[in-house]
Structure formats: structure tokens, C-alpha cells
Design an enzyme around this catalytic site. Structure first.
Site, short mmCIF file in Angstrom:
data_model
loop_
_atom_site.label_atom_id
_atom_site.label_comp_id
_atom_site.label_asym_id
_atom_site.label_seq_id
_atom_site.Cartn_x
_atom_site.Cartn_y
_atom_site.Cartn_z
N MET A 83 0.20 3.35 0.54
CA MET A 83 0.55 4.63 1.16
C MET A 83 -0.11 4.71 2.54
O MET A 83 -1.19 5.28 2.71
CB MET A 83 0.11 5.78 0.26
N ASP A 84 0.57 4.17 3.53
CA ASP A 84 0.01 4.02 4.87
C ASP A 84 0.64 5.02 5.83
O ASP A 84 1.86 5.19 5.85
CB ASP A 84 0.27 2.59 5.37
N GLY A 85 -0.19 5.71 6.62
CA GLY A 85 0.34 6.54 7.70
C GLY A 85 0.05 8.02 7.59
O GLY A 85 0.59 8.80 8.38
N SER A 273 4.48 1.49 3.63
CA SER A 273 5.11 2.38 4.60
C SER A 273 4.59 2.09 6.00
O SER A 273 3.67 1.31 6.20
CB SER A 273 4.84 3.84 4.21
#
Length: 328
Positions: A83-85, A273
Site C-alpha cells: 500500500m504505497d502512496g 500501487s
């Protein structure tokens, strides 16, 4: 053929979904005006809410129909998400610090719903790395508080966990968590342990560089205990266990048995992501044969079309992936 049909529908639906949504909205407004005239009064105030509910139900029905068509192809048994960003989303939208993590949780709930409706049995999310403890103390505290709030939310009757019969597992060195979070995580695992429809694995206080040495150490301890339990004739409690001359050997299966992620099959698809392709010390042992999918959306922007895109890519490459798995 099974994978071509969903791909065609994805293209078609993606092209016309907004156009048809506007048309359907206009039709419902016209219908409500007619009903209002027949009743001798105009429907005001509540009409937008009624329209919203009707459109929501219609879109939900269309989504489920589309998912049934997709299910004619192969569906991954296990999808893992990095879960990046979240922080970049906050800066992009000019939100206060921490708002990106809240938006990210809402995106997680949507992604989980779409995965489970599509028939994915295991979903793993990289929620908090051991390395994240090095961030600013107030940011770590904020994430821990948010995690505690959301874990408690998981246990409510109307939550996605109860709606889909999800078993929740927290993966990692849980001793590193703040005590209230660790207690809540253990409670959630206990309460949901009898749910059998699907599994949510939440990696917290986790890195592969911690998991692999942990598994090696536990495997060594197990072999040592077995070896020390033998007498000079290779007996253990009167039963033949092994020849004393044979040194204990640690095999791959011994390591995998002690991995934190040993409770689930290896991921079929790994999604990160924000368009990044780095694994960031996540599931390095388990993703040897996994398909990597990197949509450009930041994690809070993730939704149905990113999940669908990952599964369609998996269906296109399914034969190749199965062939690679057999080589290991």
C-alpha cells in the site's frame, strides 16, 4: 477464450461507464418528476438521495454481473498488496498530515470487497514495516492510533470482516507493536479464527529480512531439540528416531514451516500501487513465481479497476505462471 471475454468487457465498460451513468441519472430524475406530478407535488430535497441509492444499486448489480463473467477465467487464490502512496496523496491533495492514511484505509476496504466478490480467498496487505518505526515519533504514534481504531472497527457487526466471513491474521514480530495495538490484534485474531470464507493477512512489524532469519533460527532450535533428545543408540523415549551419526539437516520445508507467512499459500499476484516496482523487503521468499502488477494510482486512489486490471493480467499470463511454478 475465457480471458479474452473479460478483457473485451473491461474495455467496453471502461469506455462507456461515465456516459451511461449520466444517462441513467437523467432517466431517474425524469421518472421522479413524473411521479411527483402524479402525486400533485414535486419531490424535492430527497430526490438526490433516492437517485443516489437507485444508481448505487444498479451499479452494484452491473459490477456483480461483470465479476461473474470474469470468474469464468482463472481467479488468483492469493493477492498481496504493497500500500504505497498515502503520504504522497496527502501532499497531492493538499491535505493535513495523516489524512492520506485515513483515505488509504477507505481504499483498503473497497479493494477487499472487490477481491472477495471476485472469489479471491487470501488477501495480504503490507501495513507497517519494521523500518517504519524509524519515522518521526509522532507519525508512528499516529499510525499506531489509527491502526488501533481500525482493528476495533473490524470487529463491528456491519464490518467487511463479518459481512464476508473473513479470518484476520496479523503477520510479523508482533512484540514490536505498541501494547494496545498488539492486544487488539490478538483479540481480532481470536474472534475471527472460526471464519472460513476468506482470509485477510495484515503484515505489521514485518520485513523479509526479519522473517527469514527468524525462520532459520526456529528451524535450528527444532532440529537441536530433536537431536539432543536422542540417546547414543539413536532412540528417543524408546522409539527409533534417527541414527546418531546422521547430523540434522535443515530443509526448505523446515524453513517454510517457521515463516510468519507459513499460514497462507504463496501469492499469485503482488500489487504495488503508485507505479513503483520495488518489493521493499516484502515477501521476498514467497514471491518467486508471483506476477507483479504496478498501477500508477496512489494507494488511496486504488479501486475496482486496479483490482480488475491485476486479475486480467493474471489471466493472460496464467499458463506461463503455472509452467514456472512447476520448475521450482
Amino acid at each position: 477464450m475465457a480471458s479474452v471475454l473479460p478483457l473485451f468487457l473491461l474495455s467496453w465498460v471502461g469506455r462507456f461507464r461515465e456516459k451511461w451513468r449520466r444517462r441513467i441519472n437523467s432517466i431517474f430524475k425524469l421518472m421522479l418528476m413524473v411521479v411527483g406530478l402524479l402525486l400533485g407535488r414535486r419531490i424535492e430535497g430527497e430526490n438526490d438521495e433516492i437517485i443516489g441509492k437507485l444508481i448505487g444499486r444498479l451499479i452494484g448489480s452491473m459490477r456483480r454481473f461483470f465479476f461473474r463473467i470474469m470468474s469464468t477465467g482463472e481467479i488468483p487464490n492469493h493477492i498481496a498488496f504493497i500500500m504505497d502512496g498515502n503520504r504522497r496523496y496527502s501532499r497531492k491533495m493538499k491535505l493535513e498530515e495523516g489524512a492520506g492514511h485515513k483515505a488509504g484505509f477507505l481504499a483498503l476496504m473497497s479493494v477487499l470487497k472487490y477481491c472477495y466478490e471476485l472469489g479471491v480467498k487470501h488477501v495480504t496487505v503490507y501495513a507497517f514495516s519494521i523500518d517504519n518505526f524509524r519515522r518521526r515519533p509522532h507519525e508512528v504514534q499516529y499510525v499506531m492510533d489509527l491502526m488501533l481504531e481500525k482493528i476495533e472497527g473490524f470487529l463491528k457487526e456491519e464490518s467487511i470482516v463479518n459481512q464476508y466471513g473473513v479470518r484476520v491474521r496479523f503477520i510479523g514480530d508482533l512484540k514490536l507493536l505498541y501494547e494496545p495495538v498488539r492486544i487488539a490484534a490478538e483479540k481480532a485474531m481470536k474472534i475471527t479464527e472460526h471464519n472460513t470464507n476468506c482470509v485477510l493477512l495484515v503484515c505489521v512489524a514485518y520485513t523479509s529480512s526479519d522473517e527469514i532469519p527468524h525462520a532459520a533460527l526456529e528451524a535450528c532450535k527444532e532440529k537441536r531439540d530433536e537431536y539432543q533428545g536422542l540417546d547414543s543408540n539413536g532412540y528417543h523415549n524408546g522409539e527409533i528416531k534417527a541414527l546418531v551419526q546422521e547430523k540434522p539437516v535443515i530443509k526448505v520445508m523446515d524453513l517454510e514451516k517457521h515463516m510468519y507467512m507459513g499460514v497462507a499459500p504463496d501469492p499469485d499476484v503482488l500489487v504495488r500501487s503508485s507505479g513503483e516496482t520495488r518489493l521493499s523487503n516484502f515477501l521476498l521468499w514467497q514471491t518467486t513465481s508471483s506476477l507483479l502488477f504496478s498501477p500508477k494510482a496512489l494507494w488511496p486512489e486504488m479501486g475496482m479497476w486496479e483490482v480488475v486490471g491485476a486479475i486480467l493480467k493474471f489471466q493472460r499470463h496464467y499458463s506461463y505462471l503455472e509452467k514456472k511454478k512447476k520448475q521450482f
